[in-house]
Structure formats: structure tokens, C-alpha cells
Design a protein around this motif. Sequence first.
Motif, PDB file in Angstrom:
ATOM      1  N   VAL A  56       0.815  -1.142   0.005  1.00  0.00           N
ATOM      2  CA  VAL A  56       0.075  -0.029  -0.036  1.00  0.00           C
ATOM      3  C   VAL A  56       0.915   1.173   0.081  1.00  0.00           C
ATOM      4  O   VAL A  56       0.616   2.221  -0.638  1.00  0.00           O
ATOM      5  N   ILE A  57       1.922   0.995   0.848  1.00  0.00           N
ATOM      6  CA  ILE A  57       2.829   2.276   0.580  1.00  0.00           C
ATOM      7  C   ILE A  57       3.289   2.529  -0.809  1.00  0.00           C
ATOM      8  O   ILE A  57       3.347   3.643  -1.428  1.00  0.00           O
ATOM      9  N   VAL A  58       3.806   1.362  -1.642  1.00  0.00           N
ATOM     10  CA  VAL A  58       3.990   1.545  -2.824  1.00  0.00           C
ATOM     11  C   VAL A  58       2.882   2.236  -3.759  1.00  0.00           C
ATOM     12  O   VAL A  58       2.998   3.083  -4.448  1.00  0.00           O
ATOM     13  N   LYS A  59       1.704   1.651  -3.465  1.00  0.00           N
ATOM     14  CA  LYS A  59       0.606   2.115  -4.398  1.00  0.00           C
ATOM     15  C   LYS A  59       0.440   3.608  -4.125  1.00  0.00           C
ATOM     16  O   LYS A  59       0.027   4.162  -5.056  1.00  0.00           O
ATOM     17  N   GLN A  60       0.651   4.047  -2.822  1.00  0.00           N
ATOM     18  CA  GLN A  60       0.346   5.332  -2.574  1.00  0.00           C
ATOM     19  C   GLN A  60       1.411   6.324  -2.891  1.00  0.00           C
ATOM     20  O   GLN A  60       1.112   7.421  -3.529  1.00  0.00           O
ATOM     21  N   ALA A  61       2.520   5.814  -2.719  1.00  0.00           N
ATOM     22  CA  ALA A  61       3.867   6.784  -2.916  1.00  0.00           C
ATOM     23  C   ALA A  61       4.489   6.760  -4.438  1.00  0.00           C
ATOM     24  O   ALA A  61       4.893   7.721  -5.100  1.00  0.00           O
ATOM     25  N   LEU A  62       4.267   5.703  -5.214  1.00  0.00           N
ATOM     26  CA  LEU A  62       4.470   5.509  -6.529  1.00  0.00           C
ATOM     27  C   LEU A  62       4.106   6.695  -7.440  1.00  0.00           C
ATOM     28  O   LEU A  62       4.845   7.525  -8.053  1.00  0.00           O
ATOM     29  N   PRO A  63       2.820   6.698  -7.508  1.00  0.00           N
ATOM     30  CA  PRO A  63       2.334   7.878  -8.337  1.00  0.00           C
ATOM     31  C   PRO A  63       2.683   9.110  -7.949  1.00  0.00           C
ATOM     32  O   PRO A  63       2.884  10.249  -8.636  1.00  0.00           O
ATOM     33  N   LEU A  64       2.746   9.505  -6.517  1.00  0.00           N
ATOM     34  CA  LEU A  64       3.161  10.753  -6.030  1.00  0.00           C
ATOM     35  C   LEU A  64       4.529  10.996  -6.449  1.00  0.00           C
ATOM     36  O   LEU A  64       4.685  12.120  -6.863  1.00  0.00           O
ATOM     37  N   ALA A  65       5.423  10.329  -6.405  1.00  0.00           N
ATOM     38  CA  ALA A  65       6.757  10.243  -6.791  1.00  0.00           C
ATOM     39  C   ALA A  65       6.838  10.672  -8.171  1.00  0.00           C
ATOM     40  O   ALA A  65       7.540  11.599  -8.592  1.00  0.00           O
ATOM     41  N   VAL A  66       6.244   9.900  -9.119  1.00  0.00           N
ATOM     42  CA  VAL A  66       6.247  10.166 -10.491  1.00  0.00           C
ATOM     43  C   VAL A  66       5.608  11.576 -10.828  1.00  0.00           C
ATOM     44  O   VAL A  66       6.195  12.299 -11.462  1.00  0.00           O
ATOM     45  N   ALA A  67       4.792  11.839  -9.882  1.00  0.00           N
ATOM     46  CA  ALA A  67       3.959  13.398 -10.016  1.00  0.00           C
ATOM     47  C   ALA A  67       5.030  14.358  -9.730  1.00  0.00           C
ATOM     48  O   ALA A  67       5.228  15.417 -10.680  1.00  0.00           O
ATOM     49  N   ILE A  68       5.794  14.354  -8.815  1.00  0.00           N
ATOM     50  CA  ILE A  68       6.757  15.250  -8.266  1.00  0.00           C
ATOM     51  C   ILE A  68       7.875  15.190  -9.519  1.00  0.00           C
ATOM     52  O   ILE A  68       8.405  16.186  -9.734  1.00  0.00           O
ATOM     53  N   TRP A  69       8.231  14.137  -9.893  1.00  0.00           N
ATOM     54  CA  TRP A  69       9.297  13.909 -10.845  1.00  0.00           C
ATOM     55  C   TRP A  69       8.966  14.783 -11.988  1.00  0.00           C
ATOM     56  O   TRP A  69       9.759  15.784 -12.700  1.00  0.00           O
ATOM     57  N   LEU A  70       7.758  14.525 -12.424  1.00  0.00           N
ATOM     58  CA  LEU A  70       7.149  15.442 -13.856  1.00  0.00           C
ATOM     59  C   LEU A  70       7.126  16.802 -13.330  1.00  0.00           C
ATOM     60  O   LEU A  70       7.287  17.666 -14.273  1.00  0.00           O
ATOM     61  N   ALA A  71       6.769  17.055 -12.290  1.00  0.00           N
ATOM     62  CA  ALA A  71       6.754  18.528 -11.942  1.00  0.00           C
ATOM     63  C   ALA A  71       7.924  19.278 -11.936  1.00  0.00           C
ATOM     64  O   ALA A  71       8.166  20.453 -12.534  1.00  0.00           O
ATOM     65  N   LEU A  72       9.061  18.603 -11.695  1.00  0.00           N
ATOM     66  CA  LEU A  72      10.329  19.077 -11.772  1.00  0.00           C
ATOM     67  C   LEU A  72      10.733  19.449 -13.179  1.00  0.00           C
ATOM     68  O   LEU A  72      11.280  20.344 -13.791  1.00  0.00           O
ATOM     69  N   LEU A  73      10.493  18.297 -14.041  1.00  0.00           N
ATOM     70  CA  LEU A  73      10.452  18.368 -15.488  1.00  0.00           C
ATOM     71  C   LEU A  73       9.882  19.815 -16.105  1.00  0.00           C
ATOM     72  O   LEU A  73      10.473  20.510 -17.330  1.00  0.00           O
ATOM     73  N   LEU A  74       8.584  19.887 -15.676  1.00  0.00           N
ATOM     74  CA  LEU A  74       7.906  21.265 -16.140  1.00  0.00           C
ATOM     75  C   LEU A  74       8.662  22.647 -15.707  1.00  0.00           C
ATOM     76  O   LEU A  74       8.132  23.580 -16.347  1.00  0.00           O
ATOM     77  N   ARG A  75       9.496  22.461 -14.602  1.00  0.00           N
ATOM     78  CA  ARG A  75       9.943  23.675 -14.248  1.00  0.00           C
ATOM     79  C   ARG A  75      11.353  24.171 -15.160  1.00  0.00           C
ATOM     80  O   ARG A  75      11.843  25.200 -15.260  1.00  0.00           O
TER      81      ARG A  75
END
Lengths: 199, 184
Positions: A56-75
Amino acid sequence: METDDLISALAADDMPPARPHLAMRVALGGLVSVCLMALFWGARPDWVQAVQGLTVIVKQALPLAVAIWLALLLRAQPGQRRPLWPLAGLAALAGVGWAFSALSGGDVAGNSLWQCLLSIPALALPIGIALFSGLRHRVEPEAARTGLIAGLLAGAAGAAIYALHCDEDAPAFFLIWYGSAILACGLLGRAAGRRLFGV
Amino acid sequence: MLADAEIETLMRQGLAGDRKAYGRCLALLVPRMRAMATHDLPQPLRHLAEDVVQEALLSIHLKRGSWDSDRPLLPWVRVIVRHKAIDAFRAAPKARHEPIEDHTGLGAPVADPLAGLYLEQALARLSPRDAALVREHAVNGADPEALSQAFDLSPVAQRVALHRALKRLAEAARKEDEEWKPTT
């Protein structure tokens, strides 16, 4: 019309310039999505206990980590490189994890497949709209790629929010269906970006 | 040539609402943008440089709010000019361009090297009112009161109308790129 005349016309326009304000817009969109989830889906009652388990940690954190990584790309500034291969690597890794889990008897189909596939894009939509309305004001030479990144970001954030509700904890389920839903959001975002973004 | 820092300062002042500084900033940017455009375009298309500059100016104007003022301005402008040059290159007819101005005695009208052809076409696509609004501001943008009377708009409505006209102009210029045909 001569260039000097054009400059006079531009300088005469004193409407304040539109600003992207991406962080603020995404925060607002995220808030809307969380409220929608709480209202119409409802957080799972056992979330606090469940999130102590590894999957469940993976299920919760994986998409969040992906979103943060993509947000950095948009910067990145216009013209800077925005490599997507780390993300493809992560997707491949998730694919291997899914294969393992499915082969060792995990429940792939689950009980809420269609609910999952439809809810993630639905929860991604407020974030996506906020993000796209901000990106429209930016200089985006690679319109399709920006659209893809923004769509994936909205999808990943939507998945992280949907995970607060979803009680399917088998990696054989969420790795593939969450991943597919996020990918679909990315492709939609790519198509929208081509139309909406530009220089 | 002026230091980049000075142009950036002018742009910051422009973003803060100083229109004089903004106009001066654009005027200082133009020679550099012209050099960029000439550099980006292949030799046979050099005559499109001024069109590229004008389209880039429109884009800079409409998207200036997204320039991160902690970063240098010129690289940001560079990206825009290069993109517009590539657009112009893609849209240009592939046949060889033989400027008629080079042949004296044919009676061709003298072309103004600083006038943009695309922009004129884009203006022609706007509604007559929008086009007139842009032209009026271009020629005598100094007197907003006389203008708002001429167009029968309140000063606020007139500001909004000009802004929208410029947005539509940029849109029309982009479409022009996509389906550009040699003018007769």
C-alpha cells in the motif's frame, strides 16, 4: 506594417501580462480533486492501518513520486532538455514487478477494474485543467512533449488521490491498471498540448 | 551595443507597468532578434527575417508574463525567434525565391525592408475594427482618449479591445504560417 509601428501597438497594450502560476494552479486543482474524492468516492476507512503495509505504501507513494518528478521536468526553461527515459525505466520496472506479482497468483482483475480506470482520469481532470490553463501562457516549443508531461503529471496525481479510496492492494492489480490509467491521461494530454501550447 | 542587463531591467520595469520602458526594451531587442532570425534562416529565405522578428515580438508580448525574471532574457527570446524561424522555413514555398527588387527596370514597387509581409496579411484577416484598432495604436498610440472616442469605447473597454485584437493578430499570424501562399 513596420516593426517600429508594431512595437508602438504592443507598448500601448497595458493589460497586465498573463502569468502561468503553475504551482498555485496545481495546488488548487489538487484540492478540488481531493474534495471530490472525499465527497463522491470516500476515503477507505482503514487507510491508516493499510498504509503501514509495503504494497500500500508503494501504491500510494509511487504515483506521488512520479508526479513530483514530472513537476520538476515542467520547471525546465524553454529549450532545455526534458528526458523521459527515467520514467520509461520506472515503467519497465513496474512492469517486471507486475509480471512477478501476477505469475505468483495475484488478483489481476480485482473487483473494481472499470471503476479504477475511469476514476483516475476523472480525478486527474481538475488538476489537468488547472495545469493546462497555466501552461498555455508559457513559451512551449515542444508542445506535444509538454502536453504529455502535463497529462502524465495530472494522471499520476489523480492516481495518488484515488489510492486514498481504492482498497485493491494487490500489486498485480494496481501496477497495471493505475499505470494504464496514468498513461491514458498522458496520451490525452499530449493530444491536447499539441493544440493548446505553442510559442 | 547595450548590455543584456540593461534590456532585462527595462523588461522588468515593463512588466511592472512602465510602458515607456517596455517599448524601449522591445526596440532594443529588435536588432538582436533580426540578427538571430537572419542567422537561423537559410540564405534564400533571409528576406523573411523581418516577418520572423514581428511574429516573435507578438509572442514575446503575449507570453512575457511567463519569463522568469531571475533568469537572463536573451536566451528566452532566442528560443522564441528560433521557433518562429523554423515555422517560417517550414511554411515557405520550396521553389527558389527570386526577389523582383533585384531586377531594376521591371517597374516593381520598392519593397520596404522593415515592413512585414506576413503581418500585413494577418492584419487583413482580422475584423476591420480589430485591424483599425491595432493600426491606430501603431501610428498614434500616444493619445488614448482620442482613440477611445474614435472607436466609441470607454478607456477600459478600449484597453481590453486592443489586447484581444493583438491576441487575434498573433493567432492569425500563426495560421498564416500554416497555409501561407505567395501573394500575387
